[in-house]
Design an enzyme around this catalytic site. Structure first.
Site, PDB file in Angstrom:
ATOM      1  N   GLN A 261     -30.986 -87.334   6.714  1.00 13.23           N
ATOM      2  CA  GLN A 261     -30.382 -86.410   5.756  1.00 13.23           C
ATOM      3  C   GLN A 261     -29.387 -87.158   4.881  1.00 13.23           C
ATOM      4  OE1 GLN A 261     -30.599 -85.786   8.978  1.00 13.23           O
ATOM      5  NE2 GLN A 261     -31.639 -83.840   9.249  1.00 13.23           N
ATOM      6  N   LYS A 262     -29.257 -86.680   3.658  1.00 13.31           N
ATOM      7  CA  LYS A 262     -28.372 -87.344   2.695  1.00 13.31           C
ATOM      8  C   LYS A 262     -26.965 -87.536   3.264  1.00 13.31           C
ATOM      9  CE  LYS A 262     -29.090 -87.383  -2.048  1.00 13.31           C
ATOM     10  NZ  LYS A 262     -29.674 -86.663  -3.135  1.00 13.31           N
TER      11      LYS A 262
END
Length: 184
Positions: free
Chosen positions: A70-71
């Site tokens: 995830q970012k």
């Protein structure tokens, strides 16, 4: 006998390798790890942090670190670079919209000093899905031909079916072995 020779000999006895598996979220990193370990892959949720599995394969002890993509987690990736022998970059071949993001993240990893010399395996995952990009298309989108700093290979695969996971892992082990376990 130099320090490097001593370290190589110590490592040869153990035949222990550290593999770091990275990629954008939902690329299939955890599914690949579980499938390779013979675990059920029907119910997998996003990795919030990391998983570590120690597996035996071809006489090697593999410590595989699967880190969430995830970012919000990507800035933490650098905490896992130390002593990495091989980097497995997992790509969702069916996610055409994020290929540029995927390329950018991979290129930023390849300039990291602590990953210098690590062998790079790119798993073009989800080849079983309709509309999945071919390995050649992904190779072009990720600009893999410009990589000069690492030995690399792209391998199409399906984490769900397990198809072509072993050829990729075997190539990775062969390449690392040729560097790390060299005879003096």
């Amino acid at each position: 006998m130099g320090l490097l020779t001593i370290l190589k000999k110590m490592k040869q006895k153990e035949r222990e390798l550290r593999l770091l598996m990275l990629g954008l979220d939902n690329a299939g990193k955890t599914t690949i790890l579980k499938k390779f370990n013979g675990e059920d892959v029907d119910t997998i949720s996003p990795t919030l942090g990391f998983n570590i599995k120690t597996l035996e394969h071809r006489g090697f002890k593999l410590n595989i670190w699967d880190v969430g993509g995830q970012k919000s987690l990507r800035s933490y990736w650098r905490n896992y670079f130390e002593s990495t022998d091989g980097l497995i970059w997992v790509v969702d071949s069916a996610d055409r919209q994020r290929m540029q993001d995927c390329q950018r993240e991979l290129q930023s990893l390849l300039v990291e000093e602590r990953l210098a010399g690590a062998t790079l395996l790119i798993f073009a995952n989800k080849q079983d899905l309709p509309g999945a990009l071919s390995c050649n298309a992904i190779q072009e989108a990720l600009e893999l031909d410009s990589i000069r700093s690492h030995h690399w290979r792209i391998q199409g695969c399906s984490a769900v079916t397990g198809e072509d996971l072993l050829p990729g892992i075997d190539w990775l082990l062969d390449d690392i072995s040729s560097r790390v376990f060299t005879a003096d």
